[in-house]
Design a protein around this motif. Structure first.
Motif, short mmCIF file in Angstrom:
data_model
loop_
_atom_site.label_atom_id
_atom_site.label_comp_id
_atom_site.label_asym_id
_atom_site.label_seq_id
_atom_site.Cartn_x
_atom_site.Cartn_y
_atom_site.Cartn_z
N TRP B 63 0.85 -1.18 0.00
CA TRP B 63 0.00 0.00 0.00
C TRP B 63 0.89 1.24 0.00
O TRP B 63 2.10 1.16 0.14
CB TRP B 63 -0.89 -0.03 1.26
CG TRP B 63 -1.95 1.01 1.34
CD1 TRP B 63 -2.85 1.36 0.36
CD2 TRP B 63 -2.23 1.86 2.48
NE1 TRP B 63 -3.67 2.36 0.83
CE2 TRP B 63 -3.31 2.69 2.10
CE3 TRP B 63 -1.68 2.00 3.74
CZ2 TRP B 63 -3.86 3.64 2.98
CZ3 TRP B 63 -2.22 2.93 4.61
CH2 TRP B 63 -3.29 3.74 4.23
N PRO B 93 -6.24 -1.63 1.33
CA PRO B 93 -5.28 -2.73 1.55
C PRO B 93 -5.75 -3.73 2.60
O PRO B 93 -6.82 -3.58 3.18
CB PRO B 93 -4.04 -2.00 2.05
CG PRO B 93 -4.59 -0.81 2.78
CD PRO B 93 -5.89 -0.44 2.11
N TYR B 106 -1.30 -6.01 -0.46
CA TYR B 106 -2.32 -6.61 -1.31
C TYR B 106 -1.90 -8.03 -1.61
O TYR B 106 -0.84 -8.25 -2.19
CB TYR B 106 -2.45 -5.85 -2.62
CG TYR B 106 -2.79 -4.39 -2.42
CD1 TYR B 106 -4.07 -4.02 -2.08
CD2 TYR B 106 -1.82 -3.42 -2.56
CE1 TYR B 106 -4.38 -2.69 -1.88
CE2 TYR B 106 -2.12 -2.09 -2.36
CZ TYR B 106 -3.41 -1.73 -2.02
OH TYR B 106 -3.71 -0.42 -1.82
N TYR B 110 -4.28 -6.55 -7.69
CA TYR B 110 -4.83 -5.27 -7.26
C TYR B 110 -4.55 -4.24 -8.34
O TYR B 110 -3.61 -4.39 -9.12
CB TYR B 110 -4.23 -4.84 -5.92
CG TYR B 110 -2.72 -4.63 -5.92
CD1 TYR B 110 -1.87 -5.70 -5.90
CD2 TYR B 110 -2.18 -3.35 -5.92
CE1 TYR B 110 -0.49 -5.52 -5.89
CE2 TYR B 110 -0.80 -3.16 -5.90
CZ TYR B 110 0.04 -4.26 -5.89
OH TYR B 110 1.39 -4.07 -5.88
N ARG B 258 -11.57 -5.15 0.63
CA ARG B 258 -11.51 -4.12 -0.40
C ARG B 258 -12.68 -3.13 -0.30
O ARG B 258 -13.21 -2.68 -1.31
CB ARG B 258 -11.49 -4.74 -1.81
CG ARG B 258 -10.29 -5.66 -2.06
CD ARG B 258 -9.07 -4.90 -2.55
NE ARG B 258 -7.87 -5.70 -2.42
CZ ARG B 258 -7.25 -6.28 -3.44
NH1 ARG B 258 -7.71 -6.13 -4.66
NH2 ARG B 258 -6.15 -6.97 -3.25
#
Lengths: 201, 679
Positions: B63, B93, B106, B110, B258
């Motif tokens: 992230w 994340p 992740y 992603y 998410r």
């Protein structure tokens, strides 16, 4: 190809280290005792009267590898020239990336032309957790009185790009210079970056 | 051990032998694809660009704030003259804690998004070669590899059209991004603790795994556990502070996989969470007072239309049976047990749900339309029975309700307590709300008091023979009394139908009434067959079938949009807006979400007030409401076109105007009534 014989894990004796505690700047750094790559027992308090740099190390970590393309050696040499004791510590657990036996560590130090005063083995992660070491590299500076003066990253360029290292502010050298000049450390704490320390469990 | 050491050293040597930057394809643990939402962006527009990252199984990317270790993504663009790139945005994340080191990562693929600004004045057909060097750090639990991706794509200046496939793909990715919360949070650092107070409506559910990801570096100690508590419309996050106290704290409140909200916190006063069972500061006199209040409240419940008939008949049957003392006491105790158990169970369940983070109020079971319909049918059945439509002759489960025996008394008590909750809601709501602030064992004590109060009259009848003797002698009048008692029962049924209507709209209420009629017919047939002495089995089966079918049917009814019911507003759609504007109608469009406290404050304090409603009605203003609770990307794009990242957004389209007026995020009644002032 070499046939490397792993030596039985060096016996570790760690004294008076709390389970997991962040060390605070301006406070006395916790004393510890570890075995170095040659089998010699090294205690932090042995170096009373001298400035000590602690460097957390993992030879398998790409960030460490980038710094050992010259930057870390230069920093070590500059520190040594100023009478500073440099202790490289490996807290990688057996079976994890970067864990080394004493013989492997000696060989690695030789290949890299690194010049730490000692390469210390901390396979149980006792000292690493005692200092809340999170990444490799993660740097600490302890002054002659045993007081922690700096903790954090080696520099302010957390990118993994070699070409940018020249432009970075080396926090460790800057702090050592300030301490030598009797000035307060301007950047006493920074966010360390790199791979996570590969502790057991 | 030997073998592993060998393998490890081989690997290390192999790594050391290679030039670090020229890692071979075999080292590629992350693949990244660069896609633009349109390949033909219009001049003077922005185009959304996606970095679709797919780490190999077991690997993860990082992230924006990577946590204790790791690294965010770094981009170096090579762009045509005049083209500029925006900031890289990250989806919500997840956490990865390895040996006490926290990583914000992740796992699995992603997609990060950014925007390219295409300058105005470019001729259609102009080639726009885009290239970017993207540095990613990809790691497993054991090792980390920095990887560099050199990505290119070829855009051509055009009309900016987006294919439906591309739009659908991008919209899917947009759903993984945090929605801007729309309300400002506050934070404070004290005693080494970072406390963040986030405005978050009490009725919005929060996942078990909710977590605050700080984007501002060094403000929080990541590996320490977070404590999340809810106090009304405020969510309180408590975590160990980091090494610095920031001027502003940015972060993402993750509420699910998410799913989450982007928020900014400014320094302010944040009080520590009151520990639930702290114990020391319990005000026992207040607790006793509340207990007394609950006892009295429970007592009052006995004369409520939903409980009184059951109780009266039970009391009369006790007087009638009037035999042994022991029998009367046993009945009274069984009834009390039934009442208290149901009340305490409902209270305990509510406390458990509260502790689990759900937001529930007393009579929470009444928010389930299936429970309402079941109660409606049950009450109707009792009412029809009281009215004499049919008799409960067989002393089976239902027959026990009005007959003797401790088992029957227990069931009656349980039924009385269960049916009593719709009556308690409005009367006891405030007192029970206060009870919930107290430690759980005190709260349970209050529920106990409520149950005892409800059971008290019957308990006294059972234990005081003098009271029993005061009851009128059984006789023919009892049949008339029973029939009169059916009236409050019918009233209760009507109240429940009204509640059903509130939950499921007019359609739901109609379905409920049809089912009620069908049940009445089935029971009527049962009654006729009873009178003739023929078997009633099929009629009972029909009644049960009607109940089950009705419960299924009412659950299937869609609830109408709440906003429509409350303000006369219509659901927002761009087509509807275009249509109204084409006809030169003034339009007030507002965009809201259930999780947006600021939105709710504006709705309660301004939009839904009578003054505003009247002003809009006089001015012929159509109110359109866009509900962004689920983060619908199409609505999100419309909001973005008005330079807002999310809700609240208030737009005023005066009649005949080409562009809307964007109103401030904090509305007042005067501001809205003033809009139509010229009319």
């Amino acid at each position: 190809m070499h046939r490397l014989i792993p030596i039985a894990a060096a016996t570790l004796a760690a004294l008076a280290i709390p389970a997991a505690a962040q060390q605070a700047n301006g406070q006395k750094a916790t004393d510890f005792k570890l075995t170095d790559a040659t089998g010699k027992t090294v205690q932090l308090s042995d170096f009373k009267g001298k400035t000590v740099v602690l460097e957390w190390n993992n030879p398998g970590c790409p960030f460490v590898q980038r710094h050992y393309e010259g930057n870390m050696q230069k920093t070590q040499a500059a520190a040594k020239a100023g009478g500073v004791v440099w202790l490289t510590i490996n807290s990688g657990a057996p079976g994890k990336q970067g864990h080394m036996t004493g013989a492997e560590a000696q060989k690695w130090v030789g290949e890299k032309k690194a010049t730490p005063a000692h390469y210390l083995l901390d396979p149980k992660g006792v000292v690493g957790k005692g200092y809340a070491a999170k990444t490799t590299p993660h740097m600490y500076i302890i002054d002659a009185a045993g007081v922690l003066r700096y903790q954090g990253g080696i520099d302010d360029k957390p990118a993994a790009r070699v070409e940018e290292m020249g432009a970075a502010r080396n926090h460790v050298l800057a702090a050592l210079n300030e301490m030598k000049a009797g000035k307060p450390v301007s950047v006493a704490q920074s966010t360390p970056y790199g791979c996570s320390v590969k502790y057991a469990g | 051990m030997r073998r592993f050491g060998f393998a490890l050293m081989t690997w290390l040597l192999a790594l050391a032998a290679l030039p670090a930057l020229a890692q071979p394809a075999a080292q590629d643990n992350l693949s990244v694809e660069l896609i633009a939402e349109t390949d033909t962006p219009a001049p003077g527009s922005t185009v959304t660009v996606a970095f679709v990252a797919k780490p190999d199984p077991g690997w993860h990317g990082y992230w924006k704030n990577p946590g204790d270790a790791g690294l965010d993504t770094r981009l170096d663009w090579t762009l045509p003259q005049g083209v500029t790139a925006g900031e890289l945005r990250y989806p919500v994340p997840t956490r990865l804690l390895i040996a006490g080191i926290m990583n914000y990562v992740y796992k699995g693929s992603y997609t990060q998004l950014t925007t390219l600004n295409i300058p105005a004045g470019l001729a259609p057909g102009t080639a726009l070669p885009i290239s970017v060097r993207a540095d990613y750090l990809v790691c497993t639990d054991e090792i980390c590899v920095p990887e560099t991706e050199n990505l290119t794509m070829q855009l051509t200046v055009g009309d900016g059209s987006i294919t439906p496939e591309r739009r659908a793909r991008f919209d899917q990715w947009r759903r993984t991004f945090p929605k801007p919360l729309g309300s400002e949070a506050k934070f404070a650092v004290a005693d080494g603790m970072l406390r963040v107070a986030i405005p978050f409506p009490a009725n919005v559910p929060l996942g078990k795994d909710a977590y605050f990801f700080p984007q501002t570096l060094d403000a929080m100690t990541y590996a320490e556990p977070q404590k999340i508590t809810r106090d009304g419309d405020t969510l309180l996050i408590e975590a160990k502070a980091g090494i610095t106290v920031p001027d502003r704290l940015e972060g993402v409140l993750a509420t699910g996989d998410r799913e989450g909200f982007a928020l900014t916190a400014v320094p302010g006063t944040v009080s520590a969470a009151t520990s639930g069972a702290g114990g020391a500061a319990i005000d026992w006199s207040a607790a006793l007072l509340a207990l007394g209040g609950a006892l009295l409240g429970g007592l009052i419940l006995n004369i409520m239309p939903c409980v009184f008939p059951i109780l009266s008949l039970k009391a009369l049957s006790l007087a009638k049976s009037g035999t042994s003392e022991a029998h009367a006491r046993a009945e009274a105790l069984a009834y009390t047990t039934g009442v208290v158990l149901v009340v305490v169970a409902l209270g305990g369940l509510m406390l458990a749900l509260r502790a689990g983070g759900a937001s529930v109020g007393w009579a929470f079971q009444l928010t389930d339309p299936r429970v309402i319909l079941f109660l409606l049918l049950l009450v109707l059945g009792i009412a029809l029975n009281l009215a004499g439509l049919f008799e409960l002759m067989t002393p089976k489960f239902a027959g026990r309700l009005a007959s003797g025996g401790s088992g029957g008394a227990f069931m009656t008590g349980a039924l009385a307590a269960f049916i009593a909750t719709p009556c308690t809601g409005p009367f006891m709501g405030v007192a029970l709300g206060a009870a919930l602030v107290l430690p759980w064992y005190i709260a349970l004590l209050i529920f106990l008091g409520l149950g005892l109060g409800l059971a008290l009259p019957f308990l006294l009848l059972g234990f005081v023979p003098a009271l029993r003797r005061m009851l009128p002698k059984p006789g023919a009048w009892m049949d008339m009394f029973r029939k009169i008692l059916s009236i409050p029962m019918f009233l209760t049924a009507i109240a429940l139908a009204w509640v059903l209507g509130g939950l499921k709209g007019v359609n739901g209420m109609a379905v409920g009434l049809i089912v009620a009629l069908a049940l009445a017919v089935a029971l009527w047939i049962a009654g006729r067959r009873q009178a003739r002495g023929t078997g009633t089995g099929p009629a009972w089966a029909a009644a049960a079938l009607v109940t089950l079918a009705g419960i299924w049917a009412v659950a299937a009814i869609e609830k109408p949009a709440a906003a429509q019911a409350s303000t006369g507003a219509q659901p927002f759609s761009e087509a509807r807006l275009a249509d109204l504007r084409a006809r030169n109608k003034p339009v007030f469009a507002y965009f809201t979400a259930d999780w947006c406290v600021t939105c709710k404050v504006n709705e309660k304090g301004a939009i839904e007030t009578d003054a505003v409603r009247d002003a809009f009605a006089r001015g012929g203003v159509t109110v359109l409401v866009g509900d962004w609770t689920d983060g619908d990307p199409a609505l999100g794009r419309f909001i973005e076109r008005h330079n807002r990242a999310g809700v609240p957004l208030y737009l005023w389209y005066p009649a005949g105007a080409t562009e809307p007026q964007v109103l401030p995020q904090l509305l007042t009644q005067g501001m809205l009534t003033g809009l139509t002032g010229g009319k």
